[in-house]
Design a protein around this motif. Structure first.
Motif, mmCIF file in Angstrom:
data_model
loop_
_atom_site.group_PDB
_atom_site.id
_atom_site.type_symbol
_atom_site.label_atom_id
_atom_site.label_comp_id
_atom_site.label_asym_id
_atom_site.label_seq_id
_atom_site.Cartn_x
_atom_site.Cartn_y
_atom_site.Cartn_z
ATOM 1 N N VAL A 1 -33.689 7.461 -41.903
ATOM 2 C CA VAL A 1 -33.270 8.524 -40.986
ATOM 3 C C VAL A 1 -33.606 8.087 -39.574
ATOM 4 C CG1 VAL A 1 -33.515 10.945 -40.364
ATOM 5 C CG2 VAL A 1 -33.758 10.254 -42.758
ATOM 6 N N ARG A 2 -32.584 7.896 -38.749
ATOM 7 C CA ARG A 2 -32.785 7.565 -37.345
ATOM 8 C C ARG A 2 -32.839 8.858 -36.542
ATOM 9 N NH1 ARG A 2 -30.445 2.593 -34.432
ATOM 10 N NH2 ARG A 2 -32.518 2.936 -33.555
ATOM 11 N N ILE A 3 -33.846 8.984 -35.704
ATOM 12 C CA ILE A 3 -34.085 10.214 -34.954
ATOM 13 C C ILE A 3 -33.649 10.003 -33.512
ATOM 14 C CG2 ILE A 3 -35.832 11.861 -34.194
ATOM 15 C CD1 ILE A 3 -37.488 11.028 -36.632
ATOM 16 N N PHE A 4 -32.731 10.841 -33.073
ATOM 17 C CA PHE A 4 -32.223 10.743 -31.701
ATOM 18 C C PHE A 4 -32.623 12.009 -30.952
ATOM 19 C CE2 PHE A 4 -29.458 7.977 -34.152
ATOM 20 C CZ PHE A 4 -29.455 6.834 -33.377
ATOM 21 N N ASP A 5 -33.730 11.904 -30.266
ATOM 22 C CA ASP A 5 -34.242 13.017 -29.471
ATOM 23 C C ASP A 5 -33.595 12.959 -28.094
ATOM 24 O OD1 ASP A 5 -35.670 14.896 -28.040
ATOM 25 O OD2 ASP A 5 -37.603 14.344 -28.914
ATOM 26 N N PRO A 6 -32.888 14.019 -27.666
ATOM 27 C CA PRO A 6 -32.260 13.987 -26.338
ATOM 28 C C PRO A 6 -33.241 13.687 -25.217
ATOM 29 C CG PRO A 6 -31.496 15.885 -27.584
ATOM 30 C CD PRO A 6 -32.603 15.280 -28.383
ATOM 31 N N GLU A 7 -34.511 14.087 -25.383
ATOM 32 C CA GLU A 7 -35.501 13.820 -24.348
ATOM 33 C C GLU A 7 -35.792 12.332 -24.214
ATOM 34 O OE1 GLU A 7 -38.959 16.118 -25.061
ATOM 35 O OE2 GLU A 7 -37.959 18.050 -24.811
ATOM 36 N N VAL A 8 -35.476 11.558 -25.282
ATOM 37 C CA VAL A 8 -35.699 10.109 -25.258
ATOM 38 C C VAL A 8 -34.419 9.368 -24.917
ATOM 39 C CG1 VAL A 8 -36.395 8.104 -26.628
ATOM 40 C CG2 VAL A 8 -37.601 10.284 -26.899
ATOM 41 N N VAL A 9 -33.327 9.730 -25.625
ATOM 42 C CA VAL A 9 -32.067 9.009 -25.438
ATOM 43 C C VAL A 9 -31.444 9.320 -24.086
ATOM 44 C CG1 VAL A 9 -29.757 8.647 -26.372
ATOM 45 C CG2 VAL A 9 -31.688 8.950 -27.926
ATOM 46 N N PHE A 10 -31.447 10.611 -23.690
ATOM 47 C CA PHE A 10 -30.820 10.998 -22.430
ATOM 48 C C PHE A 10 -31.874 11.071 -21.319
ATOM 49 C CE2 PHE A 10 -27.505 12.694 -25.299
ATOM 50 C CZ PHE A 10 -26.427 12.016 -24.765
ATOM 51 N N GLN A 11 -32.448 9.939 -21.008
ATOM 52 C CA GLN A 11 -33.390 9.872 -19.901
ATOM 53 C C GLN A 11 -32.655 9.552 -18.604
ATOM 54 O OE1 GLN A 11 -37.220 7.886 -20.533
ATOM 55 N NE2 GLN A 11 -36.557 7.413 -22.615
ATOM 56 N N ASP A 12 -33.343 9.791 -17.511
ATOM 57 C CA ASP A 12 -32.809 9.376 -16.222
ATOM 58 C C ASP A 12 -33.140 7.909 -15.995
ATOM 59 O OD1 ASP A 12 -31.825 11.899 -15.659
ATOM 60 O OD2 ASP A 12 -33.703 12.559 -14.736
ATOM 61 N N LEU A 13 -32.306 7.248 -15.210
ATOM 62 C CA LEU A 13 -32.526 5.827 -14.930
ATOM 63 C C LEU A 13 -33.901 5.575 -14.311
ATOM 64 C CD1 LEU A 13 -29.031 4.751 -13.518
ATOM 65 C CD2 LEU A 13 -30.053 4.032 -15.683
ATOM 66 N N ASP A 14 -34.403 6.544 -13.552
ATOM 67 C CA ASP A 14 -35.691 6.369 -12.878
ATOM 68 C C ASP A 14 -36.844 6.125 -13.844
ATOM 69 O OD1 ASP A 14 -34.057 7.047 -10.832
ATOM 70 O OD2 ASP A 14 -35.205 8.748 -10.114
ATOM 71 N N PHE A 15 -36.697 6.589 -15.091
ATOM 72 C CA PHE A 15 -37.799 6.545 -16.043
ATOM 73 C C PHE A 15 -37.660 5.423 -17.071
ATOM 74 C CE2 PHE A 15 -37.429 10.959 -14.608
ATOM 75 C CZ PHE A 15 -38.705 11.169 -14.116
ATOM 76 N N LEU A 16 -36.698 4.530 -16.892
ATOM 77 C CA LEU A 16 -36.495 3.470 -17.873
ATOM 78 C C LEU A 16 -37.376 2.262 -17.617
ATOM 79 C CD1 LEU A 16 -32.604 3.516 -18.367
ATOM 80 C CD2 LEU A 16 -34.388 4.783 -19.586
ATOM 81 N N GLY A 17 -37.910 2.121 -16.423
ATOM 82 C CA GLY A 17 -38.780 0.983 -16.132
ATOM 83 C C GLY A 17 -38.250 0.029 -15.089
ATOM 84 N N PHE A 18 -37.169 0.385 -14.403
ATOM 85 C CA PHE A 18 -36.640 -0.468 -13.342
ATOM 86 C C PHE A 18 -37.638 -0.539 -12.180
ATOM 87 C CE2 PHE A 18 -32.539 0.722 -15.269
ATOM 88 C CZ PHE A 18 -31.878 -0.503 -15.267
#
Length: 593
Positions: A310-327
Motif C-alpha cells: 500500500v503506497r500512501i500519498f499524503d497531500p501534505e507530503v506530495v503537494f508541497q511548495d517548492l520552497d520546502f523541497l530543499g532548493f
C-alpha cells in the motif's frame, strides 16, 4: 412593518395622497382576506405561516399606481423601505448565492416564516437579506441563534422566496435521497472515500479484521510511512513500513489473519476478492480527522500467498511548495523562472523514489491557475488533484504515453505533464508540443542532468530540435535529515573525507552533525527527508553544445564553469551545514561525479 407604515412612506414620497391613504386603509382587511383565500392551498400543512400575508402584497394589490409617474412595483417598494432604514438594497442572484452559507445557519421553516436569507459570513459577521428590516425581534433571534453579528440588507420578497424554494428544496431533496437510496459504486471515480474511525470508535467495534486494518492505517499515518508491505511467509505474515525511504519491521501476524486482511483491503480498493492468481491494482481515499489521504494498493501472488503493498500519498507530503523541497535560493529562483516560461520542455531526472513526482506536482501547483488548462498523463495517477485533468495510461486499452499525448494536444492544453519519456514516439510528441507553444513537463531515468541530453539522443531526438525546445533539466535525489530531537556534533575522519573527496584547510577534521537516536526517530538518528538537486538551465552556450552533440562529460564541464552545483556537491553542502549525515551522502551520491 405593516400596511399603514408602508402607505405613510408612499405619502412621504408623494406617490399617493393622504386621501388615497385613507381609502386604502379602509380596504386593507378585505384585501388581506382575499389574498389569504387565494393562498390557502399554499399554506396547507404550514399553519405557522397561514396568517402571514405580507404587507407588501397587500399594498401592491391595489391598482392605484398605474398612472404615469407613479408606477410602483415590488423592487421599487423595497428600495423605498431600504432607504427609509438606511440599509443597502440588493438583488439576489441565484448563480452567486453560496448554498453552504444559506443552509448552515438557519432552518428552512424559520427562513420561510420570516423571509430571511443568509448570503455571506465573513469575519464573524453574517449578512442576511430581509424583507422586513424593521423586525427587531428577528434580528435579535438571528444573533442569538447564530452567535454572530448580523448585518441586514434588504431584498425583494419574491427573490427571497425563490431562493428559499430552489436552494433549501434542493438540499433537502438530496439529503433524503442519500438516506433512501442504497450505496452504489461510482465507476467514474478513481477511488472510493473511506472514513476511518477514531481510536475510541475502533475500541467499540466488534469486527476484528476491520479493526486490524484501520489500526494498521492509523499507525502508518502516525509513523509517517510512505508504504505498507504485508508479506506472506511460510509460517507467518510480516508487516513492514517504509519510513524516510528505509523499510522497518513492524509486526507479524498469522497466515489466516493475513488472508482476511488482504481480502478487506481488496474490498476497499475495489479489487476482485475471489481472484488470487493474478496481480491486481486499486485505489482508496481515506478520510481521517478532516484530512484525506490516498492509498494505492498492489497485489502480487508470491510463493506463500498474496503480497500486498500500500503506497500512501499524503497531500501534505506530495503537494508541497517548492520552497520546502530543499532548493538553495539561487536554484529555486532559477527553476521558478524556468517554469514561468510560456512554452518549452522541462525534465526532472533521477531513479525511482528520488522525489520526481513531488517536484513535478509542486511545479504544476504553482503554475496551474484558473486561466490555464493543465493536463497530466501518468502511469498510474499518483495523486488525484482537481486542479489538473489527469489521464491514466492503460496498455490494455492501447493507451500509451504517446497515444494519450497525441490526443491531449487536441484538447487545447497550455501545460502538459507526461509521466515518463521512454520511447522515440513519446520523445517526438513531447518536443513537438513544446515547439508549438506548450509548456511540457516530464521525467527521465538518468544519473545527472547532463546525462539527459545523451538519453534523449538515444531516444531519437534531433540535436537542432532539442536545442530549441529544451528549457532545462533537474536531477535530484532524496537524503534523510538528522533528527532535531537528538542532534549532536561529530567529526569526520580522514578516511571519510577521502571517500567524499573533501579537502579541508591544513588537513583538519571536518565538524558535522549526527543524530544519537531517540523515540522520535525510532532510534535511527534520522527524521524526514530533503532533496539534493543539480539544475541545468539551457542557454545559448548549452544549445551550441547540444547541437554539436557533445557528450555528457563535456556538457557537465561547461555547466560547472557556469556555476552549476552537482548532486554530490549539493549533498556535501547539506552535510557540512548539518542537515544530513556522511552515511546518507555516501549512500545517495556514491558513483556520482
Amino acid at each position: 412593518m405593516d400596511v399603514p407604515f408602508l402607505l405613510q412612506l408612499l405619502v412621504e414620497r408623494h406617490l399617493i395622497s393622504p386621501e388615497e391613504e385613507s381609502q386604502l386603509l379602509k380596504a386593507e382587511s378585505e384585501v388581506r382576506r382575499k389574498l389569504f383565500r387565494s393562498k390557502r392551498e399554499e399554506f396547507v400543512g404550514k399553519l405557522a405561516n397561514a396568517g402571514s400575508v405580507h404587507p407588501v402584497d397587500v399594498v401592491l394589490h391595489f391598482d392605484l399606481f398605474q398612472e404615469a409617474g407613479r408606477e410602483i412595483d415590488e423592487n421599487r417598494l423595497f428600495q423605498i423601505i431600504a432607504e427609509k432604514k438606511n440599509l443597502p438594497f440588493v438583488h439576489l442572484d441565484p448563480l452567486k448565492v453560496n448554498i453552504e452559507v444559506l443552509t448552515k445557519y438557519i432552518s428552512r421553516p424559520f427562513a420561510r416564516k420570516h423571509f430571511v436569507v443568509p448570503i455571506s459570513d465573513e469575519g464573524g459577521v453574517l449578512t442576511c437579506a430581509l424583507s422586513n428590516p424593521f423586525d427587531i425581534e428577528l434580528l435579535f433571534q438571528l444573533k442569538r441563534n447564530t452567535g454572530m453579528e448580523i448585518k441586514p440588507v434588504v431584498a425583494p420578497k419574491n427573490e427571497i422566496k425563490r431562493i428559499l424554494t430552489e436552494f433549501y428544496g434542493f438540499r433537502t431533496s438530496v439529503t433524503k435521497a442519500e438516506k433512501d437510496l442504497d450505496p452504489i459504486i461510482n465507476l467514474g471515480n478513481l477511488e472510493q472515500l473511506v472514513s476511518l474511525k477514531s481510536e475510541r470508535e475502533l475500541e467499540a467495534s466488534d469486527s476484528h479484521v476491520i479493526k486490524a486494518v484501520e489500526y494498521l492505517l492509523h499507525y502508518a499515518y502516525d509513523q509517517r510511512a510512505s508504504d505498507i508491505h504485508i508479506e506472506p511467509k511460510r509460517e507467518h505474515s510480516l508487516i513492514r513500513f517504509r519510513i524516510d525511504g528505509v523499510l522497518h519491521d513492524i509486526q507479524q501476524m498469522s497466515t489466516k489473519v493475513h488472508a482476511a486482511v488482504v481480502s478487506r483491503m481488496k474490498l476497499l480498493a475495489r479489487m476482485d476478492i475471489a481472484e488470487r492468481r493474478k496481480p491486481q491494482d486499486g485505489r482508496i481515499k481515506t478520510k481521517l480527522k478532516e484530512r484525506e489521504v490516498e492509498l494505492r494498493c498492489s497485489i502480487l501472488p508470491v510463493a506463500f500467498g498474496e503480497k500486498l503493498v500500500v503506497r500512501i500519498f499524503d497531500p501534505e507530503v506530495v503537494f508541497q511548495d517548492l520552497d520546502f523541497l530543499g532548493f538553495r535560493e539561487v536554484e529555486l529562483r532559477t527553476y521558478e523562472r524556468m517554469i514561468a516560461e510560456p512554452n518549452g520542455l522541462i525534465l526532472v531526472t533521477g531513479p525511482t523514489g528520488s522525489g520526481k513526482t513531488t517536484t513535478l506536482y509542486a511545479s504544476l501547483k504553482l503554475v496551474a491557475t484558473r486561466e490555464v488548462n493543465v493536463t497530466t498523463i501518468e502511469d498510474p495517477v499518483e495523486m488525484v488533484y482537481e486542479g489538473f485533468n489527469q489521464v491514466t495510461v492503460n496498455p490494455l486499452l492501447d493507451l500509451s504515453f504517446a497515444g494519450a499525448l497525441r490526443t491531449v494536444l487536441r484538447q487545447d492544453p497550455d501545460i502538459v505533464m507526461v509521466g515518463e519519456i521512454r520511447d522515440n514516439e513519446t520523445t517526438t510528441y513531447a518536443m513537438q508540443a513544446a515547439l508549438t507553444g506548450h509548456l511540457v513537463f516530464s521525467t527521465l531515468h538518468t544519473n545527472d542532468s547532463a546525462g539527459t541530453i545523451s538519453r534523449l539522443f538515444d531516444l531519437g531526438a534531433e540535436p537542432f530540435l532539442l536545442a530549441s525546445v529544451l528549457t532545462g533539466a533537474l536531477a535530484q535525489r532524496l537524503v534523510r535529515k538528522i533528527c532535531p530531537h537528538c542532534r549532536s556534533e561529530d567529526l569526520l575522519t580522514h578516511a571519510q573525507l577521502a571517500a567524499l573527496n573533501i579537502r579541508t584547510k591544513s588537513g583538519r577534521p571536518l565538524r558535522v552533525n549526527r543524530g544519537k537516536g531517540c523515540h522520535y526517530c525510532r532510534h535511527t538518528g534520522l527524521l524526514g527527508r530533503t532533496g539534493i538537486f543539480e539544475l541545468m538551465e539551457v542557454d545559448d552556450v548549452v544549445r551550441k553544445s547540444i547541437i554539436r552533440k557533445d557528450d555528457s562529460v563535456s556538457l557537465k564541464q561547461v555547466m560547472r564553469q557556469k556555476g552549476m552545483e552537482t548532486l554530490k556537491e549539493c549533498g556535501i553542502r547539506k552535510l557540512t551545514s548539518g542537515e544530513t549525515t556522511f552515511e546518507e551522502v555516501l549512500r545517495v551520491c556514491n558513483g556520482l561525479g
